[in-house]
Enzyme design. Structure first.
Site, PDB file in Angstrom:
ATOM      1  N   LYS A 188       0.849  -1.181   0.000  1.00  0.00           N
ATOM      2  CA  LYS A 188       0.000   0.000   0.000  1.00  0.00           C
ATOM      3  C   LYS A 188       0.889   1.236   0.000  1.00  0.00           C
ATOM      4  O   LYS A 188       1.725   1.414   0.890  1.00  0.00           O
ATOM      5  CB  LYS A 188      -0.898  -0.006   1.241  1.00  0.00           C
ATOM      6  CG  LYS A 188      -1.764   1.236   1.341  1.00  0.00           C
ATOM      7  CD  LYS A 188      -2.811   1.110   2.412  1.00  0.00           C
ATOM      8  CE  LYS A 188      -3.620   2.381   2.522  1.00  0.00           C
ATOM      9  NZ  LYS A 188      -4.677   2.279   3.512  1.00  0.00           N
TER      10      LYS A 188
ATOM     11  N   LYS B 105      -2.204  -1.417  -3.881  1.00  0.00           N
ATOM     12  CA  LYS B 105      -3.083  -0.251  -3.807  1.00  0.00           C
ATOM     13  C   LYS B 105      -2.273   1.030  -3.828  1.00  0.00           C
ATOM     14  O   LYS B 105      -1.281   1.120  -3.099  1.00  0.00           O
ATOM     15  CB  LYS B 105      -3.858  -0.359  -2.492  1.00  0.00           C
ATOM     16  CG  LYS B 105      -4.703   0.816  -2.127  1.00  0.00           C
ATOM     17  CD  LYS B 105      -5.311   0.576  -0.774  1.00  0.00           C
ATOM     18  CE  LYS B 105      -6.141   1.755  -0.369  1.00  0.00           C
ATOM     19  NZ  LYS B 105      -6.723   1.573   0.938  1.00  0.00           N
TER      20      LYS B 105
END
Ligand code: PBG
Length: 334
Positions: free
Chosen positions: A200, A255
């Site tokens: 992330k 992400k």
């Protein structure tokens, strides 16, 4: 590889009609590839628009149930729930995250009662619960890793007890997957799936989401860069993913998605667990802004953006476009 030469080879032969194109297509989308993120608020019969995400709303639990029934009708099998709390429920340590009566737990129980087959993913992170919008506990401007982990473990257990199917730590603390896995095993949640937000990035593309959950105005100038990954790095993503798998993650997420397709591909090529990708709020809003201005053709642009993420190697995609794409797929319109 054999050398191919014109005119023995004319690649346009296989592009001639839509039927031929369909039969040789390497990547296809189905509603089961889509995970629909939904924002939950307190109250009854509430639908609140989110100004930075045109077409996306926050719903009170009764209205979430309406959306769930739509998801089921469309063949979407997974939703991800995110709470937006009133500011009087927030504090510096994110205490409400550890309260089994908190909004998200009530929502999970209601959804499970009505739609037991619908798979619910719950975020494990403190940001909707902290006044400053950080994912962990802060002391003297430092996010304390190990103290935060203790809280995340409790939060994961509370979400498991509420009945979610998948816990998704999205906080990027070191070592949290192992501790959460240990606590789940000890407490009898041996089948709980951990979907780790392993790679992330500290991204500018989360802006609209932070408006949606009311977290982020007070993050400070370096934002979440002391725990989320630096966009300049990719080798580090491999370390993050391998650590999380070693600690007990069943699935990993990359992400955001569109600016990180290379990372999705590397994770796909290097590991044997499924890799999901999150087409985040900023990606959604960017596309919607261009679509609303008439600069991009809506369905084609949306479909291509998600198809590209799947082609890169994502086995499922979290996207705010999920209901629209599923509807079009079901009607054979894309
Ligand atoms: C936080 C969290 C974020 C998103 C999902 N979980 C934001 C952040 O890290 O600040 C972003 C999702 C999106 O932008 O759509 N735990």
């Amino acid at each position: 590889m054999t050398t191919r030469k014109f005119p023995a080879t004319r690649l346009r032969r296989l592009r001639r009609t839509s039927a031929i194109r369909a039969i040789i297509a390497e990547t296809n989308l189905a509603p089961t590839d889509l995970i629909w993120p939904l924002f939950v608020i307190d109250g009854e019969n509430q639908i609140q628009a989110i100004s930075s995400m045109p077409g996306v709303n926050r719903y009170s639990i009764d209205q979430i149930l309406v959306q769930c029934s739509l998801a089921v009708q469309l063949g979407i099998q997974m939703i991800a729930l995110f709470p937006k709390l009133e500011s009087d429920k927030k504090d510096t340590e994110g205490s409400d995250a550890l309260n089994s009566g908190t909004l998200i737990c009530r929502c999970v129980r209601e959804v499970k009662k009505r739609f037991p087959e619908l798979i619910i993913i719950c975020d494990v992170a403190l940001d909707p619960y902290t006044t400053n919008g950080h994912d962990g506990v802060i002391k003297n401007d430092i996010i304390l890793n190990d103290l935060t982990n203790e809280r995340l473990v409790k939060q994961a257990l509370i979400l498991a007890q509420a009945g979610c199917d998948i816990v998704a730590p999205s906080d990027m603390m070191d070592g949290r997957i192992g501790q959460i896995r240990g606590a789940l095993e000890e407490n009898g949640f041996t089948d709980m799936i951990i979907l780790s937000y392993a790679a992330k990035y500290a991204s500018a593309f989360y802006g609209p989401f932070r408006e949606a959950v009311g977290a982020g105005n007070l993050l400070g100038s370096s934002g979440k860069s002391s725990y989320q990954m630096d966009p300049r790095n990719s080798i580090e993503a491999i370390s993050e993913v391998s650590l999380d798998i070693g600690e007990g993650a069943d699935i990993v997420i990359v992400k955001p998605a569109m600016p990180y397709l290379d990372i999705i591909k590397q994770v796909r090529d290097n590991f044997s667990v499924p890799c999901f990708a999150y087409q985040v709020s900023g990606e959604y809003s960017m596309l919607m802004a261009a679509i609303e201005n008439g600069w991009l053709s809506r369905d084609a642009a949306i479909f291509e953006s998600v198809l590209g993420i799947k082609r890169a190697g994502a086995s499922a995609i979290l996207t705010y476009f999920a209901p629209l794409i599923a509807e079009k797929l079901n009607a054979n319109q894309i």
